[in-house]
Design a protein around this motif. Structure first.
Motif, short mmCIF file in Angstrom:
data_model
loop_
_atom_site.label_atom_id
_atom_site.label_comp_id
_atom_site.label_asym_id
_atom_site.label_seq_id
_atom_site.Cartn_x
_atom_site.Cartn_y
_atom_site.Cartn_z
N HIS A 92 29.48 18.91 53.96
CA HIS A 92 30.51 18.25 54.74
C HIS A 92 31.49 17.39 53.96
CE1 HIS A 92 28.57 19.64 58.39
NE2 HIS A 92 27.41 19.25 57.87
N GLY A 93 31.08 16.86 52.84
CA GLY A 93 31.91 15.91 52.10
C GLY A 93 33.26 16.45 51.69
N GLN A 94 33.30 17.69 51.29
CA GLN A 94 34.55 18.30 50.84
C GLN A 94 35.57 18.46 51.96
OE1 GLN A 94 32.68 21.77 49.35
NE2 GLN A 94 32.74 22.87 51.28
N ASN A 95 35.12 18.31 53.21
CA ASN A 95 36.01 18.52 54.35
C ASN A 95 36.60 17.22 54.90
OD1 ASN A 95 35.44 21.31 54.32
ND2 ASN A 95 33.51 20.90 55.36
N GLY A 96 36.34 16.11 54.23
CA GLY A 96 36.86 14.83 54.70
C GLY A 96 35.93 14.19 55.72
N LEU A 97 36.39 13.13 56.33
CA LEU A 97 35.56 12.33 57.23
C LEU A 97 35.32 12.99 58.58
CD1 LEU A 97 34.10 9.67 57.98
CD2 LEU A 97 36.33 8.80 58.69
N TRP A 98 36.34 13.46 59.22
CA TRP A 98 36.26 13.79 60.64
C TRP A 98 35.52 15.09 60.92
CZ3 TRP A 98 36.82 9.51 62.86
CH2 TRP A 98 37.71 8.57 62.36
N SER A 99 34.67 15.04 61.94
CA SER A 99 33.87 16.21 62.29
C SER A 99 34.73 17.35 62.85
CB SER A 99 32.77 15.84 63.29
OG SER A 99 33.32 15.34 64.48
N THR A 100 35.93 17.04 63.31
CA THR A 100 36.82 18.10 63.79
C THR A 100 37.19 19.08 62.69
OG1 THR A 100 38.68 16.60 63.47
CG2 THR A 100 37.81 16.80 65.71
N ALA A 101 37.05 18.64 61.43
CA ALA A 101 37.31 19.52 60.28
C ALA A 101 36.01 19.83 59.55
CB ALA A 101 38.31 18.85 59.34
N ASN A 102 34.87 19.73 60.27
CA ASN A 102 33.53 19.92 59.68
C ASN A 102 33.23 18.89 58.60
OD1 ASN A 102 31.03 21.21 59.69
ND2 ASN A 102 31.60 22.56 58.01
N GLY A 103 33.77 17.68 58.80
CA GLY A 103 33.57 16.60 57.86
C GLY A 103 32.23 15.90 58.05
N TYR A 104 32.06 14.79 57.37
CA TYR A 104 30.77 14.11 57.31
C TYR A 104 30.62 12.94 58.29
CZ TYR A 104 33.30 10.78 54.32
OH TYR A 104 34.19 9.87 53.81
N GLU A 105 31.52 12.82 59.25
CA GLU A 105 31.49 11.72 60.22
C GLU A 105 30.11 11.57 60.89
OE1 GLU A 105 33.68 10.83 64.51
OE2 GLU A 105 34.14 12.66 63.40
N TYR A 106 29.60 12.64 61.45
CA TYR A 106 28.33 12.58 62.17
C TYR A 106 27.16 12.28 61.24
CZ TYR A 106 24.65 13.78 65.48
OH TYR A 106 23.56 13.74 66.29
N ASN A 107 27.17 12.88 60.05
CA ASN A 107 26.12 12.60 59.07
C ASN A 107 26.11 11.13 58.70
OD1 ASN A 107 27.56 15.42 58.14
ND2 ASN A 107 25.36 15.58 58.37
N LEU A 108 27.30 10.55 58.57
CA LEU A 108 27.40 9.13 58.23
C LEU A 108 26.86 8.25 59.36
CD1 LEU A 108 28.38 7.09 56.13
CD2 LEU A 108 30.63 7.17 57.21
N VAL A 109 27.11 8.64 60.61
CA VAL A 109 26.57 7.89 61.75
C VAL A 109 25.04 7.92 61.72
CG1 VAL A 109 26.36 7.88 64.27
CG2 VAL A 109 28.60 8.18 63.21
N LEU A 110 24.47 9.10 61.52
CA LEU A 110 23.01 9.20 61.48
C LEU A 110 22.43 8.41 60.30
CD1 LEU A 110 22.66 12.96 62.39
CD2 LEU A 110 22.05 11.00 63.83
N LEU A 111 23.09 8.46 59.17
CA LEU A 111 22.67 7.68 58.00
C LEU A 111 22.69 6.19 58.33
CD1 LEU A 111 23.97 8.41 54.44
CD2 LEU A 111 23.77 6.08 55.25
N ALA A 112 23.74 5.74 58.99
CA ALA A 112 23.86 4.32 59.35
C ALA A 112 22.79 3.90 60.36
CB ALA A 112 25.26 4.03 59.91
N VAL A 113 22.50 4.77 61.32
CA VAL A 113 21.45 4.47 62.30
C VAL A 113 20.11 4.31 61.60
CG1 VAL A 113 20.11 5.44 64.22
CG2 VAL A 113 22.62 5.49 64.28
#
Length: 132
Positions: A92-113
């Motif tokens: 996901h990292g190569q796709n930027g932050l937002w999940s709309t572009a398959n980014g790492y947004e959701y992974n970061l949320v789970l990591l933070a939780v």
């Protein structure tokens, strides 16, 4: 109420990780098992694919179970965090932050939780509280 809130977070997040681990390890819940997941991992350059699928599946299954039960919660959280770092780094990292572009947004949320629960503790309704 804080203990109930931590219980809800731990159980939902933890059991979903157990499910993801079962997908990789056993092909349950629509998963592809070690061979299918391993083949996909190899296609994105992660080798040896089957071994890495089993490792990732075990980290998700064991980490999720520990997290959900509130047993050795920091250990379960670290397994979840490491899994999410791996997903960010390899997919996901190569796709930027937002999940709309398959980014790492959701992974970061789970990591933070996982990090947040590990830092605050599992709460009163946990095996950690009962045993330690």
């Amino acid at each position: 109420m804080m203990a109930v809130g931590l219980l809800v977070i731990r159980v939902i997040v933890g059991l979903l990780f157990v499910g993801h681990g079962a997908q990789k390890l056993f092909g349950w819940f629509g998963g592809y098992g070690p061979k299918g997941t391993g083949g996909w991992l190899e296609s994105i350059g992660v080798k040896p694919g089957v071994t890495m699928a089993v490792v990732a599946g075990l980290m998700e299954l064991v980490g999720g179970l520990l997290f959900a039960l509130g047993l050795l919660t920091p250990v379960g959280a670290v397994l979840i965090i490491l899994t999410m770092i791996g997903a960010i780094k390899t997919v996901h990292g190569q796709n930027g932050l937002w999940s709309t572009a398959n980014g790492y947004e959701y992974n970061l949320v789970l990591l933070a939780v996982a990090a947040g629960v590990a830092l605050t503790g599992a709460g009163a309704y946990s095996l950690d509280a009962l045993l330690f």
